[in-house]
Design a protein around this motif. Sequence first.
Motif, PDB file in Angstrom:
ATOM      1  N   ASP A   8       0.934  -1.195  -0.061  1.00  0.00           N
ATOM      2  CA  ASP A   8       0.134  -0.163   0.098  1.00  0.00           C
ATOM      3  C   ASP A   8       0.875   0.918  -0.043  1.00  0.00           C
ATOM      4  O   ASP A   8       1.499   1.461   0.923  1.00  0.00           O
ATOM      5  N   LEU A   9       1.024   1.894  -1.095  1.00  0.00           N
ATOM      6  CA  LEU A   9       1.779   3.164  -1.279  1.00  0.00           C
ATOM      7  C   LEU A   9       1.017   4.270  -1.320  1.00  0.00           C
ATOM      8  O   LEU A   9       1.490   5.414  -1.778  1.00  0.00           O
ATOM      9  N   GLY A  10      -0.643   4.414  -1.406  1.00  0.00           N
ATOM     10  CA  GLY A  10      -1.259   5.370  -1.779  1.00  0.00           C
ATOM     11  C   GLY A  10      -1.331   6.388  -0.637  1.00  0.00           C
ATOM     12  O   GLY A  10      -1.585   7.600  -1.141  1.00  0.00           O
ATOM     13  N   LYS A  11      -0.797   6.214   0.636  1.00  0.00           N
ATOM     14  CA  LYS A  11      -0.846   7.269   1.688  1.00  0.00           C
ATOM     15  C   LYS A  11       0.672   7.299   2.073  1.00  0.00           C
ATOM     16  O   LYS A  11       1.438   6.331   2.123  1.00  0.00           O
ATOM     17  N   LEU A  12       1.153   8.590   2.780  1.00  0.00           N
ATOM     18  CA  LEU A  12       2.363   8.770   3.216  1.00  0.00           C
ATOM     19  C   LEU A  12       2.680   7.706   4.403  1.00  0.00           C
ATOM     20  O   LEU A  12       3.878   7.079   4.211  1.00  0.00           O
ATOM     21  N   GLU A  13       1.689   7.453   5.368  1.00  0.00           N
ATOM     22  CA  GLU A  13       2.141   6.442   6.218  1.00  0.00           C
ATOM     23  C   GLU A  13       2.492   5.161   5.628  1.00  0.00           C
ATOM     24  O   GLU A  13       3.453   4.464   6.013  1.00  0.00           O
ATOM     25  N   GLY A  14       1.732   4.682   4.627  1.00  0.00           N
ATOM     26  CA  GLY A  14       2.067   3.392   4.074  1.00  0.00           C
ATOM     27  C   GLY A  14       3.473   3.159   3.147  1.00  0.00           C
ATOM     28  O   GLY A  14       4.012   2.353   3.403  1.00  0.00           O
ATOM     29  N   ARG A  15       3.807   4.423   2.659  1.00  0.00           N
ATOM     30  CA  ARG A  15       5.045   4.464   1.876  1.00  0.00           C
ATOM     31  C   ARG A  15       6.357   4.645   3.053  1.00  0.00           C
ATOM     32  O   ARG A  15       7.255   4.058   2.915  1.00  0.00           O
ATOM     33  N   LYS A  16       6.042   5.127   4.115  1.00  0.00           N
ATOM     34  CA  LYS A  16       7.050   5.134   5.168  1.00  0.00           C
ATOM     35  C   LYS A  16       7.326   3.783   5.697  1.00  0.00           C
ATOM     36  O   LYS A  16       8.416   3.514   6.083  1.00  0.00           O
ATOM     37  N   ARG A  17       6.214   3.185   6.078  1.00  0.00           N
ATOM     38  CA  ARG A  17       6.372   1.791   6.428  1.00  0.00           C
ATOM     39  C   ARG A  17       7.150   0.855   5.346  1.00  0.00           C
ATOM     40  O   ARG A  17       7.886   0.075   5.751  1.00  0.00           O
ATOM     41  N   TRP A  18       6.671   1.152   4.097  1.00  0.00           N
ATOM     42  CA  TRP A  18       7.252   0.135   3.085  1.00  0.00           C
ATOM     43  C   TRP A  18       8.826   0.566   2.934  1.00  0.00           C
ATOM     44  O   TRP A  18       9.774  -0.216   2.923  1.00  0.00           O
ATOM     45  N   GLN A  19       9.241   2.026   3.164  1.00  0.00           N
ATOM     46  CA  GLN A  19      10.674   2.233   3.087  1.00  0.00           C
ATOM     47  C   GLN A  19      11.319   1.763   4.402  1.00  0.00           C
ATOM     48  O   GLN A  19      12.586   1.226   3.865  1.00  0.00           O
ATOM     49  N   GLU A  20      10.759   1.660   5.604  1.00  0.00           N
ATOM     50  CA  GLU A  20      11.477   1.051   6.453  1.00  0.00           C
ATOM     51  C   GLU A  20      11.587  -0.438   6.339  1.00  0.00           C
ATOM     52  O   GLU A  20      12.681  -1.137   7.190  1.00  0.00           O
ATOM     53  N   SER A  21      10.677  -1.045   5.693  1.00  0.00           N
ATOM     54  CA  SER A  21      10.907  -2.576   5.725  1.00  0.00           C
ATOM     55  C   SER A  21      11.974  -3.107   4.346  1.00  0.00           C
ATOM     56  O   SER A  21      11.791  -4.385   4.053  1.00  0.00           O
ATOM     57  N   THR A  22      12.087  -2.121   3.481  1.00  0.00           N
ATOM     58  CA  THR A  22      12.729  -2.284   2.383  1.00  0.00           C
ATOM     59  C   THR A  22      14.068  -2.020   2.410  1.00  0.00           C
ATOM     60  O   THR A  22      14.577  -0.746   2.995  1.00  0.00           O
ATOM     61  N   ASN A  23      15.339  -2.522   1.666  1.00  0.00           N
ATOM     62  CA  ASN A  23      16.674  -2.292   1.531  1.00  0.00           C
ATOM     63  C   ASN A  23      16.659  -1.073   0.589  1.00  0.00           C
ATOM     64  O   ASN A  23      15.969  -0.672  -0.158  1.00  0.00           O
ATOM     65  N   ARG A  24      17.882  -0.625   0.780  1.00  0.00           N
ATOM     66  CA  ARG A  24      18.226   0.712   0.194  1.00  0.00           C
ATOM     67  C   ARG A  24      18.208   0.720  -1.138  1.00  0.00           C
ATOM     68  O   ARG A  24      17.660   1.414  -1.986  1.00  0.00           O
ATOM     69  N   SER A  25      18.661  -0.615  -1.770  1.00  0.00           N
ATOM     70  CA  SER A  25      18.871  -0.562  -3.277  1.00  0.00           C
ATOM     71  C   SER A  25      17.263  -0.689  -3.935  1.00  0.00           C
ATOM     72  O   SER A  25      17.200  -0.143  -4.932  1.00  0.00           O
ATOM     73  N   THR A  26      16.710  -1.633  -3.197  1.00  0.00           N
ATOM     74  CA  THR A  26      15.089  -1.910  -3.819  1.00  0.00           C
ATOM     75  C   THR A  26      14.623  -0.454  -3.849  1.00  0.00           C
ATOM     76  O   THR A  26      14.001   0.066  -4.868  1.00  0.00           O
ATOM     77  N   ARG A  27      14.590   0.442  -2.727  1.00  0.00           N
ATOM     78  CA  ARG A  27      13.793   1.782  -2.508  1.00  0.00           C
ATOM     79  C   ARG A  27      14.542   2.734  -3.797  1.00  0.00           C
ATOM     80  O   ARG A  27      13.764   3.544  -4.515  1.00  0.00           O
ATOM     81  N   SER A  28      15.843   2.671  -3.940  1.00  0.00           N
ATOM     82  CA  SER A  28      16.596   3.521  -5.088  1.00  0.00           C
ATOM     83  C   SER A  28      16.004   3.157  -6.207  1.00  0.00           C
ATOM     84  O   SER A  28      15.940   4.003  -7.170  1.00  0.00           O
ATOM     85  N   ALA A  29      15.972   1.456  -6.643  1.00  0.00           N
ATOM     86  CA  ALA A  29      15.390   1.195  -8.100  1.00  0.00           C
ATOM     87  C   ALA A  29      13.940   1.752  -8.383  1.00  0.00           C
ATOM     88  O   ALA A  29      13.715   2.256  -9.335  1.00  0.00           O
TER      89      ALA A  29
END
Length: 491
Positions: free
Chosen positions: A3-24
């Motif tokens: 769920d990336l539709g809201k800022l809270e969901g994007r923050k949770r996703w960023q915290e659980s995802t490695n830097r390489s994936t976030r950057s890609a």
Amino acid sequence: MVDLGKLEGRKRWQESTNRSTRSAIAARTLLRVLPLANGFSEWRRKNFEGLDYFVRAALLVTLASREIVSADDLQSAAEAALAAEPSFRHDMIERGFFSKSAVHAILSAYRDASSGDAIGSSSNAASTIVDDPDAGHAVISAAAADAVTIEAGAADDTLLTSPLWPQEAPDWWQVGWSRCQAALEVDPAYAFWLRWYQAVLDGAPQNWEMLREIALIAPEDWDAGPERVAERIAEIEARYLSDATRLAERVDVNPETGLLRVTPIEVEDTPLVSALLGHVETILDGALAVPANGLREASFVPRLIRTTITRHANDPQRVEMSMVTAAKSLRREIRETEELPKSEENLALLDAVEETARGVRSAHPEVAAARERLARQALNELPEGDKAKLEVWRPILVDTSGGQMRDDYTADISALIADRDLPPMGDAPPLLAVDDAAARIFSRAAASWELLRIADEALEGISVRTGMKKHEILGTLMGVISLGLSIYGVL
């Protein structure tokens, strides 16, 4: 479910995802809104130079996601892009092309591309520019699809070489991309960037090292404007194509005719090469003497061997390429299509041409190195539109060259644009192996461009002799280089 539709969901996703994936995923998200920032022909016609910085930033974000460039490189590019902000604001706001909020949205997307809420900023940019919230939703949905792909086990590298839009691109985006193309196609300085972005859209393999060199072109060249950057890109592209296809020969200007020519390297072991070719000819004569072998004097392989012996015996590169071509043809006709019987004479001929190719390579390290380079290249199919370009360029390549180089351009381009399985008709010359024909075309075009761009007197002489303008000659060579990079999968 991501769920990336809201800022809270994007923050949770960023915290659980490695830097390489976030950057890609950030890189791909920014690339989806790139045409919206660059897609208005009126803007381009007003000579807004800040465009270059933003395109470069998009390229650097992509490279940074693969850790090909450093954080410092990315930061310096971001600073350069943001330094252009006053010009950006003036061109886009004061002249009425975008609203103030749209400009802020674009700038935020660039600021957040390597860190922060890149997905949200890009979504906001799309919604604001298009004036439709569904545009932002489409950007979010595409980013979520990327995240699901990674969660399913795909590698980050795989994501970066996948089509940019998981499904068909939205209508609003296609309108923006069409405007972007129309704005930039009229300016040769942006030819590379259009090809690069099309490769990104298609998910085509990228030559990351070459892209790194382009992204890290010296700041003073970027500051000098798009034409200077295009010159530096052309130099880099020509070098990469030359490195990929370089043959054991030299391209220079014939002092007598003033035209381009190709000069073979010297034969290092004349007795060996003569003995090898003599042996091939003896075996060929024996195979032709037995009608049941299926060979005729007018067949492709016998004609190729005879021509090589009578015309090219002093050219080690040509001897090796011709023997490889003959070997490929014989192997196919004997072992695959069975057009020729597996007779003792036919098999002996195959062994003889293979032995000759190996012998030439053993005596000439440059030829061996060229074969190794060519073996690493995968030749992509040539689209019909590119065949038409070659037809247009052929008379220019032919008329600016002399001797063997002139003859080779005529035959090699015919081989490249023809159906590779089409047999020669009547008295027509045999079509050469497509791979080797392509290597000669693109290697020589790259070498010619590198020579003429710094030898203005030689270029002027060719221009006077042919009646062609200098920019027409160099432009044709660069067009051939760009095509070569495309069909070799370099870009």
